[in-house]
Design an enzyme around this catalytic site. Structure first.
Site, PDB file in Angstrom:
ATOM      1  N   ARG A  49     -28.196  -0.663 -30.584  1.00  0.00           N
ATOM      2  CA  ARG A  49     -28.641  -0.552 -29.194  1.00  0.00           C
ATOM      3  C   ARG A  49     -27.741  -1.319 -28.241  1.00  0.00           C
ATOM      4  NH1 ARG A  49     -30.570  -0.070 -33.870  1.00  0.00           N
ATOM      5  NH2 ARG A  49     -31.423  -2.164 -33.913  1.00  0.00           N
ATOM      6  N   CYS A  83     -38.801  -3.371 -30.877  1.00  0.00           N
ATOM      7  CA  CYS A  83     -37.396  -3.687 -30.581  1.00  0.00           C
ATOM      8  C   CYS A  83     -37.299  -3.750 -29.063  1.00  0.00           C
ATOM      9  CB  CYS A  83     -36.457  -2.613 -31.130  1.00  0.00           C
ATOM     10  SG  CYS A  83     -34.732  -2.868 -30.625  1.00  0.00           S
ATOM     11  N   THR A  85     -34.593  -4.313 -27.111  1.00  0.00           N
ATOM     12  CA  THR A  85     -33.431  -3.615 -26.554  1.00  0.00           C
ATOM     13  C   THR A  85     -33.691  -2.104 -26.483  1.00  0.00           C
ATOM     14  OG1 THR A  85     -32.152  -5.299 -27.734  1.00  0.00           O
ATOM     15  CG2 THR A  85     -30.903  -3.572 -26.624  1.00  0.00           C
ATOM     16  N   THR A 125     -30.911  -9.915 -27.132  1.00  0.00           N
ATOM     17  CA  THR A 125     -29.570  -9.382 -27.410  1.00  0.00           C
ATOM     18  C   THR A 125     -28.784  -9.295 -26.099  1.00  0.00           C
ATOM     19  OG1 THR A 125     -30.194  -7.080 -27.005  1.00  0.00           O
ATOM     20  CG2 THR A 125     -30.448  -7.896 -29.265  1.00  0.00           C
ATOM     21  N   LYS A 164     -29.417 -10.425 -39.291  1.00  0.00           N
ATOM     22  CA  LYS A 164     -29.407  -9.032 -39.772  1.00  0.00           C
ATOM     23  C   LYS A 164     -28.491  -8.871 -40.997  1.00  0.00           C
ATOM     24  CE  LYS A 164     -30.395  -6.741 -35.276  1.00  0.00           C
ATOM     25  NZ  LYS A 164     -31.499  -5.806 -35.495  1.00  0.00           N
ATOM     26  N   CYS A 194     -36.181 -10.649 -28.500  1.00  0.00           N
ATOM     27  CA  CYS A 194     -35.535  -9.792 -29.509  1.00  0.00           C
ATOM     28  C   CYS A 194     -36.405  -9.972 -30.731  1.00  0.00           C
ATOM     29  CB  CYS A 194     -34.104 -10.250 -29.792  1.00  0.00           C
ATOM     30  SG  CYS A 194     -33.458  -9.556 -31.340  1.00  0.00           S
TER      31      CYS A 194
END
Lengths: 231, 231
Positions: A49, A83, A85, A125, A164, A194
């Site tokens: 994203r 999420c 974003t 993010t 991640k 986030c």
């Protein structure tokens, strides 16, 4: 059967699991049968994203629409998308479906406004920050938004990507350093904006300084799931 | 997109979350996009499996079949069902689908036989124990199965139900007492043969004595998900 929550997930997969765990914890239940039914589509190979927003990379929208169609066909009656974003594409997703689709950003901003919080730092993010996803809403409500500077934001993003990639320890150290710096400037509260951040910071004892967007979204979904009126 | 794992879940909801977490932990990945896509149908209001087996309560089969149809329609290519007791109906479920459907009990028993383990205690629901779900397979392979006595089994079941009702502490104490008693009789290994048990015992430091059926199932599913040949 009770009403079904659909999770448009996989962004990332651990954030989907965190949301499901929070649904269970927020549901008053004495047996399996009293919990809320959930369908989760966790397809992690959705294009990144942030890369799409800041560098014009491939749009994740078609992948998200495909997941939404699966949730609808499977019978989901209320969609959540853990999420932040990804909410950059919320209006397009929402316009494509007749199913109730909760907005994580609106829910979190409403909580901040209702609690009378005057200044918040946004941990998110680089895509969420650059797109002004939180600032656009909060500044209209006269909430002062503190944004990490360019170097700090670099560390926040590096922390998220470290998590991640499986490096929990590095993720925690990087995020922790930025938080200490921002605390010193007098920030009142931090939005964990986030869905990886509440997992990165899980080991912190006192969470009073933090507003967990996933938790706020899930509470609204559980409230919906446990009510009879909105079916 | 990579091949999709389908989770026939909700038995209980926390066990579904635990399986999803274990899929992530067992997948070698450096980014979201490298993780395995998962669809989870977590419908917890499936009739209680133990009650059906030991007291002739409503069968959960039709509910499980409905969830399986959702997973097939959504595109799942390999089904896992993170509930040991539900494997009482495995053959009927398997016969109803053309989709690959992993058998948690077979996978766990194969691990025990391959590791040359000679005696195991079975920690499981009263339904799993009474139906002989593990004993039937292991005794054919000359593995001695230690079954909790009637009082101990009462505590194991009470522990599982306490966990499902949200009382983690009581669940841990009840299960811990039975484990200490069985250790004193010389048991070599314990099968955590109910998907709630690895969550109840999460706080234990050393897990060497335990065989986690959820973990074994997930490892097989991840191996399938990361391979090209079985698509």
């Amino acid at each position: 059967m009770k009403k079904i929550i659909g999770i448009l997930g996989g962004m990332g997969p651990a954030a989907t699991v965190d949301a499901m765990e929070k649904i269970i914890k927020n549901t008053p239940a004495n047996s399996d049968q009293e919990h809320i039914p959930v369908i989760a589509v966790s397809f992690p190979d959705i294009p990144d994203r942030t890369t799409s927003i800041i560098a014009g990379g491939e749009s994740p929208l078609n992948h998200m629409l495909a997941a939404l169609r699966i949730l609808e066909a499977a019978g989901a009656q209320c969609i959540i998308m853990p999420c932040n974003t990804a909410h950059y594409w919320y209006e397009e997703l929402k316009a494509s479906t007749k199913t109730n689709f909760l907005n994580m950003i609106d829910i979190t901003c409403n909580k901040i406004v209702n609690e009378g919080i005057n200044n918040v730092a946004i941990l998110a993010t680089t895509g969420t920050i650059k797109a002004g996803i939180y600032q656009n809403k909060l500044e209209k409500e006269n909430v002062k938004c503190v944004i990490p500077d360019e170097f700090q934001q670099g560390f926040v993003m590096e922390s998220i990507l470290a998590y991640k990639s499986g490096d929990d320890e590095r993720a925690y150290q990087l995020m922790g350093n930025v938080i200490v710096q921002l605390k010193n400037t007098g920030v009142e509260k931090f939005i964990m904006g986030c869905t990886e951040i509440p997992i990165i910071l899980k080991r912190e004892g006192n969470m009073d300084r933090y507003i967990d967007a996933t938790e706020e979204l899930v509470r609204s979904a559980v409230e919906w799931g446990c009510s009879d009126e909105n079916g």
